[in-house]
Design a protein around this motif. Structure first.
Motif, mmCIF file in Angstrom:
data_model
loop_
_atom_site.group_PDB
_atom_site.id
_atom_site.type_symbol
_atom_site.label_atom_id
_atom_site.label_comp_id
_atom_site.label_asym_id
_atom_site.label_seq_id
_atom_site.Cartn_x
_atom_site.Cartn_y
_atom_site.Cartn_z
ATOM 1 N N ARG A 111 -35.625 -0.773 29.013
ATOM 2 C CA ARG A 111 -35.606 -2.000 29.816
ATOM 3 C C ARG A 111 -36.077 -1.747 31.252
ATOM 4 N N ARG A 112 -36.335 -0.513 31.604
ATOM 5 C CA ARG A 112 -36.922 -0.206 32.909
ATOM 6 C C ARG A 112 -38.414 0.126 32.812
ATOM 7 N N PHE A 113 -39.002 -0.194 31.678
ATOM 8 C CA PHE A 113 -40.442 -0.012 31.497
ATOM 9 C C PHE A 113 -41.178 -0.835 32.563
ATOM 10 N N HIS A 114 -41.913 -0.138 33.416
ATOM 11 C CA HIS A 114 -42.669 -0.749 34.512
ATOM 12 C C HIS A 114 -41.783 -1.561 35.456
ATOM 13 N N ALA A 115 -40.531 -1.155 35.628
ATOM 14 C CA ALA A 115 -39.656 -1.775 36.624
ATOM 15 C C ALA A 115 -39.975 -1.159 37.982
ATOM 16 N N GLN A 116 -40.580 -1.927 38.866
ATOM 17 C CA GLN A 116 -41.097 -1.351 40.114
ATOM 18 C C GLN A 116 -40.006 -0.817 41.052
ATOM 19 N N PRO A 117 -38.805 -1.429 41.153
ATOM 20 C CA PRO A 117 -37.784 -0.874 42.063
ATOM 21 C C PRO A 117 -36.924 0.219 41.426
ATOM 22 N N ILE A 118 -37.335 0.767 40.295
ATOM 23 C CA ILE A 118 -36.527 1.752 39.572
ATOM 24 C C ILE A 118 -36.104 2.895 40.496
ATOM 25 N N ALA A 119 -34.849 3.317 40.355
ATOM 26 C CA ALA A 119 -34.308 4.397 41.186
ATOM 27 C C ALA A 119 -33.016 4.888 40.556
ATOM 28 N N CYS A 120 -32.562 6.036 41.023
ATOM 29 C CA CYS A 120 -31.281 6.589 40.590
ATOM 30 C C CYS A 120 -30.721 7.423 41.733
ATOM 31 N N PRO A 121 -29.509 7.937 41.598
ATOM 32 C CA PRO A 121 -28.932 8.712 42.710
ATOM 33 C C PRO A 121 -29.761 9.923 43.106
ATOM 34 N N ALA A 122 -30.561 10.452 42.185
ATOM 35 C CA ALA A 122 -31.343 11.655 42.488
ATOM 36 C C ALA A 122 -32.590 11.366 43.299
ATOM 37 N N CYS A 123 -33.134 10.152 43.212
ATOM 38 C CA CYS A 123 -34.433 9.907 43.853
ATOM 39 C C CYS A 123 -34.504 8.630 44.665
ATOM 40 N N GLY A 124 -33.474 7.795 44.621
ATOM 41 C CA GLY A 124 -33.582 6.487 45.240
ATOM 42 C C GLY A 124 -32.854 6.348 46.556
ATOM 43 N N PRO A 125 -32.746 5.133 47.063
ATOM 44 C CA PRO A 125 -32.051 4.861 48.323
ATOM 45 C C PRO A 125 -30.592 5.317 48.268
ATOM 46 N N GLN A 126 -30.069 5.590 49.452
ATOM 47 C CA GLN A 126 -28.692 6.084 49.568
ATOM 48 C C GLN A 126 -27.914 5.257 50.583
ATOM 49 N N LEU A 127 -26.601 5.180 50.374
ATOM 50 C CA LEU A 127 -25.710 4.514 51.315
ATOM 51 C C LEU A 127 -25.392 5.421 52.489
#
Length: 524
Positions: free
Chosen positions: A171-187
């Protein structure tokens, strides 16, 4: 016999998982070809037997993702190529024409379940999204909608996210904002500390989807009063965020339509008749309604769960009459004297966007403030604009629109333009929308009032100008909204407006249509 079609799909079809949907549909039906984003639409080339292509065209409309809106499908014959597979092609960034950008969408149920699943890779991750939900307008820097033209461009996908992004069954196929704790934005700052501050009667500035909010305990009269004092907001009601629909129904009277509206992908603030509850009187003093909303980002979901059943005020991050803060340095400067603590993150917001406000009237939703979740989805109307047009609206509750052909791209709500900062935000929004939607106006429509900020701004554009009487504009808007033609009698009780004779008008009965009216009666 094998045939090939070139298909243009218009509507809200970018940033809503439409290309992955097309890919899956083509794979299921055994169709070869490709799908690509083009400025303004999605283009498909599909090759198969005629009966299969006919079924494909039907299912493009009937099976589209819930966040998509298919307005028109145009299919023309193309030369058979003899391909044996279907693929998602790179976006066509050279195409000209107006571009439609999807509104931001509330976190879907699957993503909420994921952030609450202790065994999931995105457990408690505040920036979880998929092809069907998450940020859109607020992170887009250009069109067509691809990661490289969003504020997510600075976050490189890890191998695990890349695998999901490239997997047609995910369901994240070609999801442009895809991210996870390892590579995405952080608090920066902790959800638990923000919750503790709110429980203790403090005020927290929270960086959300389209800007900063100010939050406090909605049951604490002292906290609500202090927020009013610091924000210089004497009486205007505050919105309240609560964990779920059932909890919201304890604060306001919600029928089935209002419940569905609250839980929709747009997730607006919904006004409802107050119930006797533990809300502080200062939340909505002197009015019979309360504005309730549900969490619409993973960050909000995590915060409300940390607070249990405690409802919280969730109001715009600004002082009275200022635009909502959305840039970090500006937020620290403007909100530092209001908030006791900050809960922020490092995903840039490119376009500020307030929360939408709606209510239910006669069993149907009525939008009172069009912003997050709705803007800038294209609005079609039954007229054809041969000349690309910029409409600048009025001075209060300001919004603008670009129109071309029979489509208008309506901006989010910008508020009142009395303050210089609000005017500057409005002007910046006009410029950004023009670039984003690739509409170059050749004329501008303004209110007849010569001293509105919007009218003065129009004078700087050097374009032919059309002035519209304020109450005639309201009259015409109802025609468009309700799909009416005319003639009709319009009753407009909208306070004061600059009249066609140079005097102040207020309380009009107009007879006519969007093109012309006569003033049949009015209040003295």
């Amino acid at each position: 016999m094998t045939e090939r079609l070139r298909i243009a799909v218009e509507g809200v079809v970018q940033g809503v998982g439409f290309r992955p949907f097309v890919f899956g549909l083509a794979e299921r039906l055994g169709i070869s070809g490709f799908v690509t984003n083009r400025t303004g639409d999605v283009v498909i080339e599909a090759e198969a037997e005629r009966s299969t292509l006919e079924r494909f065209l039907v299912e493009l409309k009937t099976g589209a993702p819930s966040a998509a809106r298919v307005d028109r499908v145009i299919a023309t014959p193309a030369e058979v190529v003899g391909e044996h597979a279907f693929r998602i092609a790179d976006s066509d960034v050279t195409a000209t024409g107006a571009a439609a950008i999807a509104p931001d969408a509330a976190t879907c149920a699957a993503c909420v379940a994921e952030i609450l699943d202790a065994g999931a890779r995105r457990y408690r991750y505040a920036f979880t999204s998929c092809a069907g939900c998450g940020p859109r307008l607020t992170i887009v820097t250009g069109a067509p909608y691809d990661r490289a033209r969003t504020t997510m461009a600075g976050f490189e996908m890890c191998a695990a996210c890349r695998a999901e992004y490239e997997d047609p069954t995910d369901r994240r196929f070609h999801a442009q904002p895809i991210a996870c704790p390892a590579c995405g934005p952080q608090l920066s700052g902790s959800i638990e500390m923000a919750a503790a501050t709110i429980r203790a009667g403090g005020i927290v500035a929270i960086k959300g989807l389209g800007g900063y909010h100010l939050a406090c305990d909605a049951t604490n009269e002292g906290a609500v009063g202090e927020l009013r004092n610091r924000k210089s907001r004497d009486a205007k009601p505050f919105a309240v965020m609560i964990a779920n629909v059932d909890a919201a129904a304890e604060l306001g009277e919600l029928g089935d339509v209002a419940r569905a509206l609250l839980a929709s992908a747009a997730a607006p603030i919904v006004l409802a008749p107050k119930r006797a509850s533990r809300l502080a009187q200062g939340v909505a003093p002197g009015v019979g309604d309360v504005g309730v909303m549900l969490p619409y980002t993973p960050l909000h979901h995590l915060l409300v769960r940390a607070l249990g059943d405690l409802p919280i005020v969730m109001t715009s991050g600004n002082a009275s009459d200022e635009p909502i803060a959305f840039q970090d340095d500006d937020a620290r400067e403007r909100l530092g004297s209001i908030a006791d603590s900050f809960l922020v993150h490092d995903r840039p917001i490119h376009m500020r966007c307030e929360d939408s406000v709606a209510r239910v009237v006669d069993g149907a939703p009525l939008l009172l403030r069009r912003a997050r979740g709705y803007a800038p989805a294209p609005e079609r109307f039954p007229l054809h604009l041969a000349t690309p047009t910029l409409a600048l609206g009025g001075h209060l509750k300001a919004a603008f629109a670009y129109g071309t052909g029979n489509v208008a791209y309506v901006s989010p709500h910008f508020g009142d333009l009395d303050e210089l900062t609000a005017y500057e935000a409005f002007v910046a929004g006009v410029e950004h929308f023009g670039r984003l939607h690739r509409v170059t106006p050749q004329q501008v429509v303004v209110d007849m009032h010569p001293d509105y900020a919007t009218t003065r701004f129009a004078e700087t554009l050097g374009l032919p100008t059309i002035a519209v009487q304020h109450h005639h504009a309201h009259f015409a808007s109802v025609f468009a909204d309700a799909g009416l033609h005319g003639p009709a009698i319009g009753v407009i009780f909208d306070g004061a407006g600059y009249g066609g004779d140079g005097t102040i008008w207020g309380g009009e009965i107009l007879v006519g249509d969007p093109a012309a009216v006569w003033r049949a009666a009015h209040l003295q």
